[in-house]
Write a protein that holds these residues in place. Sequence first.
Motif, short mmCIF file in Angstrom:
data_model
loop_
_atom_site.label_atom_id
_atom_site.label_comp_id
_atom_site.label_asym_id
_atom_site.label_seq_id
_atom_site.Cartn_x
_atom_site.Cartn_y
_atom_site.Cartn_z
N VAL A 353 0.86 -1.19 0.00
CA VAL A 353 0.00 0.00 0.00
C VAL A 353 0.90 1.24 0.00
CG1 VAL A 353 -1.73 1.31 1.27
CG2 VAL A 353 -1.85 -1.19 1.21
N PHE A 354 0.61 2.17 -0.89
CA PHE A 354 1.46 3.34 -1.06
C PHE A 354 0.72 4.60 -0.60
CE2 PHE A 354 2.47 0.12 -4.19
CZ PHE A 354 3.83 -0.07 -3.96
N HIS A 355 1.31 5.30 0.35
CA HIS A 355 0.75 6.53 0.88
C HIS A 355 1.27 7.72 0.08
CE1 HIS A 355 -0.77 4.67 4.72
NE2 HIS A 355 0.05 3.73 4.28
N LYS A 385 -7.37 5.38 3.58
CA LYS A 385 -7.85 6.47 2.74
C LYS A 385 -6.68 7.23 2.12
CE LYS A 385 -12.03 7.15 5.54
NZ LYS A 385 -12.79 8.10 6.39
N GLY A 386 -6.86 7.64 0.87
CA GLY A 386 -5.82 8.40 0.19
C GLY A 386 -4.61 7.58 -0.17
N CYS A 387 -4.74 6.28 -0.20
CA CYS A 387 -3.61 5.41 -0.51
C CYS A 387 -3.96 4.55 -1.73
CB CYS A 387 -3.28 4.51 0.69
SG CYS A 387 -2.85 5.41 2.17
N TYR A 388 -2.90 3.94 -2.30
CA TYR A 388 -3.07 3.18 -3.53
C TYR A 388 -2.44 1.80 -3.36
CZ TYR A 388 -3.81 7.89 -5.34
OH TYR A 388 -4.26 9.17 -5.54
N SER A 389 -2.98 0.85 -4.12
CA SER A 389 -2.38 -0.47 -4.19
C SER A 389 -2.66 -1.04 -5.58
CB SER A 389 -2.95 -1.40 -3.11
OG SER A 389 -4.34 -1.60 -3.31
#
Length: 961
Positions: A353-355, A385-389
Amino acid sequence: EMNLTELCKMAKAEMMEDGQVQEIDNPELGDAEEDSELAKPGEKEGWRNSMEKQSSVWKNTFWQGDIDNFHDAVTLRNQRFIPFLNPRTPGKLTPYTVVLHGPAGVGKTTLAKKCMLDWTDCNLSPTVRYAFYLSCKELSRMGPCSFAELISKDWPELQDDIPSILAQAQRILFVVDGLDELKVPPGALIQDICGDWEKKKPVPVLLGSLLKRKMLPKAALLVTTRPRALRDLQLLAQQPIYVRVEGFLEEDRRAYFLRHFGDEDQAMRAFELMRSNAALFQLGSAPAVCWIVCTTLKLQMEKGEDPVPTCLTRTGLFLRFLCSRFPQGAQLRGALRTLSLLAAQGLWAQMSVFHREDLERLGVQESDLRLFLDGDILRHDRVSKGCYSFIHLSFQQFFAALFYALEKEEEEDRDGHAWDIGDVQKLLSGEERLKNPDLIQVGHFLFGLANEKRAKELEATFGCRMSPDIKQELLRCKAHLHANKSLSVTDLREVLGCLYESQEEELAKVVVAPLKEISIHLTNTSEVRHCSFSLKHCQDLQKLSLQVAKGVFLENYMDFELDIEFERCTYLTIPNWARQDLRSLRLWTDFCSLFSSNSNLKFLEVKQSFLSDSSVRILCDHVTRSTCHLQKVEIKNVTPDTAYRDFCLAFIGKKTLTHLTLAGHIEWERTMMLMLCDLLRNHKCNLQYLRLGGHCATPEQWAEFFCVLKANQSLKHLRLSANVLLDEGAMLLYKTMTRPKHFLQMLSLENCRLTEASCKDLAAVLVVSKKLTHLCLAKNPIGDTGVKFLCEGLSYPDCKLQTLVLQQCSITKLGCRYLSEALQEACSLTNLDLSVNQIARGLWILCQALENPNCNLKHLRLWSCSLMPFYCQHLGSALLSNQKLETLDLGQNHLWKSGIIKLFGVLRQRTGSLKTLRLKTYETNLEVKKLLEEVKEKNPKLTIDCNASGATAPPCCDFFC
């Protein structure tokens, strides 16, 4: 047709009828006595509103799209194993710790959050129940805090109620999600354990305290993790209940394909293509991967393209999916490099997971990711929230491989050192893969991207080129596997899997060319395919050891008979297992061509293998060809039993075959005996070594077999170990050997249930035989009387016997006396093995023989013979005077310190001809250590093995050959 919602409802109803699950409408699920008090007015309502709001968020996030009902089915299947949500679980039990484990993307988090909803469901309990969700992804980024602050961060409206809530721990469920993603140093979770929930501590300490039940010991715990963290969890959790979450089972995947395609023929064709690739099919337990496969193959079918090549490898499928999400000529070179950098850095940091701060540190703007979000390559993280995977971990691994494969610009960091990313050599190293197993699949994808056709496909879509040096880098990294060692089964499986993933014949040729000996353990159809692809280029291969696991071939293990019309059936009317078997046999045929096409292959071993009638016939077909030059074949513990018959038939007239082993606990059928006799009787037979082990034959069958031996002039070495020969069968053999034209030089009758009664006739063989030089009677209770008969034969001047193995034959001091007398009469014996006999004081009698100059012994093995320290002085004296003994094995005898000191005290003078001494010493004793050094200094040519104390006796064959 029923949709999947209806199917799931039917499944649930059937499970309820079977008693597997029950409708939950009773008010209590086993709360402790403290829970009997009803909630205060307003308390239950406030918590209900909060949980319903959170429930809505979870459902909108997790249960969307066309996999909703499948998630429901998977959740229903696993949830019944969680005791605190099962209405049949007895009440008032110790609080549970339940661990949900499984690979990435199979629904562990979904199941855990569904459990939270059920736990707090107001219809299930008259008392308020609380559930707190702790995401390890988020916790890794938090600083020190109290446990109360930790759980209240997501519930600000309950800030004032936290103390009263924690005071009722038996009402609380804590979900610790993604324990494997908690970035902490080793041992951090078990240090400084704390039970005070108001005291500030580092987050790992708080979590460790919760899992060790120092903090809130009455609370229920639900932990989710990938398998790699299970070992660490075992040190923390107390009596956990492990529930493996498998995601989509085969029937789930099939139903998903049917729904996605709509057309049954297309759906089943696509499903069978995925199932033909075992690695891809395994990944299909994750719903996201099923969606990727369906989306890719459906698009190809709609375009009229052949989807078969796409499913050959995971790389080919993922690349086709990636390219299908963007138009050709999109010129997204920069964006692709950015995403590959992000993926690689995340994998090396074990982060999925990338912040925002991660993106900023790598110089990645959120706008750079928009195209991949729209293309379903990335997604907004479901938890943070506001993170990507990435859509699935395997896609992150694929993009990490792209980081290494893409041609770098001059200003780019070639190997990613600035981002703590290892180079290609480090990526492929075993040490790094042990620490971070996610890197293994990156290596496979990297080989897959070394394919020229795929490189062109990627360049056409994104405008970026593959590095021209990537193949050479891969070759350099794999070259070390051949250096000074043979490949292990695991290493070879890894190499062959990587080479198949590349689909590059030239690359395979270079990598496998140096291999001369290999061991293969085939566990699925894909591994057969991998071997076929690469080993056909292994032209210097000389020895192949093969093991086939159960399940690769199914023909002999299913309740179904293949009739004549079987192959004329339509594909969909053939049972699933039969389709798989036909696919396996086609691949097996390609694999077996290795035996008829490689002229250097001389040695084949097939062991512990579950074959089938058809697979055996295919193998035998290639063995019988004139282009097959096998010289040594070993068939050990193979099913079906008829395989031995078929192999014997295949070897009839095989001029190149000189060594044959047929071992396994089977009963000889008459046709097998006929084939074996025909093999030995054939005028082209050049067989010199024959071993038959574990067979159960009748006296008539033995008589027929031994009769054939009279006519055979090539056989020199016969081993009938572990056969039910008995004295009756042995005497039939001895009659054959008393004939003047017999050619046997080595005979092993180990563990053939012989007694002293057979030794009298055997002694006659020793007298008249001009050829027999090696005899093994190990593990037969012949006793001292049997030894007496043998020694009568040994004493004859015409006896040529040089090696005698009497391991575990119930010999005592009296038997040693007979042997000592024979040895002192200048008999021909040079090698004697008396291991695992309770000779004890018989050592002194043997020492008399060693002191006699007529004794010709060169090798004496007395392993585990209950030797006593008292006689070490006599043994040492015998060694001083003996000028012929070269090897003495005293292993597994407790000579104690006194015996060792006596023996070394003599040996430090000189050792005569002794070159090797094996025994158990006490090197920690200073006196023994000093004597050992003096013995070695005085006798530089003497090798002393001080650790000869293994739990099992040395193999007889080591001493017999």
